[in-house]
Design an enzyme around this catalytic site. Structure first.
Site, PDB file in Angstrom:
ATOM      1  N   ARG A  65       4.062  39.920  11.755  1.00  0.00           N
ATOM      2  CA  ARG A  65       3.079  38.869  10.538  1.00  0.00           C
ATOM      3  C   ARG A  65       3.658  40.027   9.465  1.00  0.00           C
ATOM      4  O   ARG A  65       3.996  39.415   8.540  1.00  0.00           O
ATOM      5  CB  ARG A  65       2.003  38.768  10.547  1.00  0.00           C
TER       6      ARG A  65
ATOM      7  N   TYR B 190       9.431  19.988  -8.893  1.00  0.00           N
ATOM      8  CA  TYR B 190       9.209  19.859  -7.505  1.00  0.00           C
ATOM      9  C   TYR B 190       7.667  19.206  -7.398  1.00  0.00           C
ATOM     10  O   TYR B 190       6.800  19.708  -7.629  1.00  0.00           O
ATOM     11  CB  TYR B 190       9.549  21.059  -6.711  1.00  0.00           C
TER      12      TYR B 190
ATOM     13  N   ASP C 110      11.921  28.622 -10.438  1.00  0.00           N
ATOM     14  CA  ASP C 110      12.585  28.008  -9.145  1.00  0.00           C
ATOM     15  C   ASP C 110      13.826  27.657  -9.351  1.00  0.00           C
ATOM     16  O   ASP C 110      14.185  26.730  -9.983  1.00  0.00           O
ATOM     17  CB  ASP C 110      11.634  26.950  -8.946  1.00  0.00           C
TER      18      ASP C 110
ATOM     19  N   LYS D 193      16.903  24.856   1.411  1.00  0.00           N
ATOM     20  CA  LYS D 193      18.010  23.843   0.729  1.00  0.00           C
ATOM     21  C   LYS D 193      19.294  24.507   0.852  1.00  0.00           C
ATOM     22  O   LYS D 193      19.703  25.047   1.878  1.00  0.00           O
ATOM     23  CB  LYS D 193      17.516  23.573  -0.726  1.00  0.00           C
TER      24      LYS D 193
HETATM   25  C1  PLP Z   1      12.306  21.594  -1.433  1.00  0.00           C
HETATM   26  C2  PLP Z   1      11.768  22.238  -2.735  1.00  0.00           C
HETATM   27  C3  PLP Z   1      10.685  23.143  -2.729  1.00  0.00           C
HETATM   28  C4  PLP Z   1       9.737  23.264  -1.806  1.00  0.00           C
HETATM   29  O1  PLP Z   1      10.371  24.102  -0.686  1.00  0.00           O
HETATM   30  P1  PLP Z   1       9.784  24.009   0.892  1.00  0.00           P
HETATM   31  O2  PLP Z   1      10.673  25.043   1.568  1.00  0.00           O
HETATM   32  O3  PLP Z   1      10.053  22.354   1.321  1.00  0.00           O
HETATM   33  O4  PLP Z   1       8.271  24.360   1.007  1.00  0.00           O
HETATM   34  C5  PLP Z   1      10.668  23.681  -4.076  1.00  0.00           C
HETATM   35  N1  PLP Z   1      11.268  23.469  -5.222  1.00  0.00           N
HETATM   36  C6  PLP Z   1      12.403  22.762  -5.134  1.00  0.00           C
HETATM   37  C7  PLP Z   1      13.221  22.735  -6.255  1.00  0.00           C
HETATM   38  C8  PLP Z   1      12.687  22.219  -3.856  1.00  0.00           C
HETATM   39  O5  PLP Z   1      13.817  21.335  -3.829  1.00  0.00           O
END
Ligand code: PLP
Length: 381
Positions: free
Chosen positions: A53, A105, A177, A202
């Protein structure tokens, strides 16, 4: 002594930071599945961690590479993108202020609204394309400024350097982000941000087979220590196999993102003059309101994401979406295969997408095949 200049990010990524296992000579990192790690005769720890962890070798390899690609002091991988974002927000104490761009998001915004109510945070939503509005929002003491660029699913471009400057002048930590831009196209820390977050689910992984998040920071200070504590204390830890797959995916990050960006620009340019298409939202088009800012802060492409507004509204858009044969009708983005999504159907109450909008995540297929698929689908609009 080195006889060559420092390797470029593409080189570091391709070689997984020039990995070499001293024990076996392997140039692919081994998967370390063990959850627990033994101690020596004198009870000192043999490895950097005692229990998975708190970290494993597979994390450290992925984190080391992400830190280098972002030009960061340190990086962390977590169980998902949302776990990464939450670990940052949870450094706030009741009454403190967080200023965010008004579209982002949807899953994060939904959680943030709920958490802010429960935790009594002063959550302020502001349209950051309007820098004067942001400056007004920052007139009160602010702990965190949070935004995305380009924003999902309208692909607005926010001026990262200008927002970072205003945020820092107000004494806030500026967090971006950068899931959609990736370190290939944008290096937010060099533009003044304090922290970069990725849904590594992604582009960083890029193969739709890992759920993961990543954070990278300009300074590994006491705030960063609290973020790391938030990760491990609630167990938002990434599994070793996920970390292993993430590192493997990052080896091809640069060519994947560049190819997807090139194909996306081809599709966007073609669709912009299509008789069944009302509008194309893509930062790479000169007609896009954020194009000039995008040219300044995105190098070598404008990303693999675009949206189209189909003439005839929601029903026409759904007819197009249900007629594609190569584009999978699926959510998510940033993978090798192309996806199409009718966001209005899936967003629910937190939605920002007009009914006519279709979101396209462009993969690595031949651009002519993707164009032909969209042509035959648009004929059904
Ligand atoms: C998918 C996404 C998230 C969330 O990420 P997860 O890995 O699904 O928790 C946050 N910000 C953006 C821009 C995303 O495309």
């Amino acid at each position: 002594m080195k006889n060559r200049p420092d390797p470029r990010p593409e080189t570091l990524a391709a070689q997984a930071d020039h990995f070499l296992d001293p024990a076996t000579g392997a140039i692919v990192p081994p998967l370390v599945a063990s959850t627990t790690f033994a101690r020596n005769d004198d009870y000192s720890l043999r490895a950097a961690t005692s229990y998975s962890r708190y970290g494993t070798a597979n994390w450290q390899q992925a984190e080391g590479l992400i830190a280098k690609l972002e030009g960061a002091a340190a990086a962390a991988v977590l169980a998902s993108g949302l776990a990464a974002a939450a670990a940052v927000v949870m450094t706030l104490r009741p009454g403190q202020r967080i200023v965010v761009h008004d579209t982002m998001y949807w899953g994060f915004l939904a959680w943030l609204k709920d958490f802010s109510r429960q935790w009594n945070l002063d959550l302020v939503l502001v349209d950051m394309t309007d820098l004067a509005a942001l400056e007004r929002a920052l007139a009160k003491p602010t702990e965190i400024v949070w935004f995305e660029s380009p924003t999902n699913p309208l692909w607005q471009v926010l001026d990262i350097a200008a927002i970072a400057k205003l945020g820092k002048a107000a004494g806030a930590r500026v967090c971006l982000d950068s899931t959609v831009a990736t370190p290939v196209l944008t290096r937010p820390l060099s533009l003044g941000c304090d922290l970069v977050m990725h849904s590594a689910t992604k582009y960083l992984n890029g193969h739709s087979d890992v759920l993961a998040g990543a954070l990278a920071v300009a300074k590994a200070d006491e705030w960063w220590e609290r973020i790391l504590f938030n990760r491990t204390s609630v167990g938002a830890s990434l599994g070793p196999f996920e970390a292993w797959l993430l590192l493997r995916g990052m080896r091809t990050l640069y060519p994947r993102v560049r190819q997807a960006s090139e194909t996306a620009l081809t599709l966007a340019t073609h669709l912009a003059s299509h008789p069944k298409v009302e509008r194309v939202l893509y930062p790479g088009l000169p007609s896009h309101p954020g194009h000039e800012v995008a040219r300044r802060q995105m190098q070598g492409g404008f990303g693999g994401m675009l949206s189209i507004l189909v003439k005839g509204g929601g029903e026409a858009a759904l007819r197009v979406c249900t007629a594609t044969e190569l584009f999978h009708r699926a959510t998510s983005l940033g993978s090798v295969e192309s996806l199409i999504e009718h966001r209005h159907t899936v967003e629910g109450v937190h939605g920002v997408s007009p009914p006519a909008l279709l979101r396209l995540s462009v993969g690595l297929e031949h651009p002519d095949d993707l164009l032909a698929d969209l042509e035959q689908a648009l004929a059904k609009a």
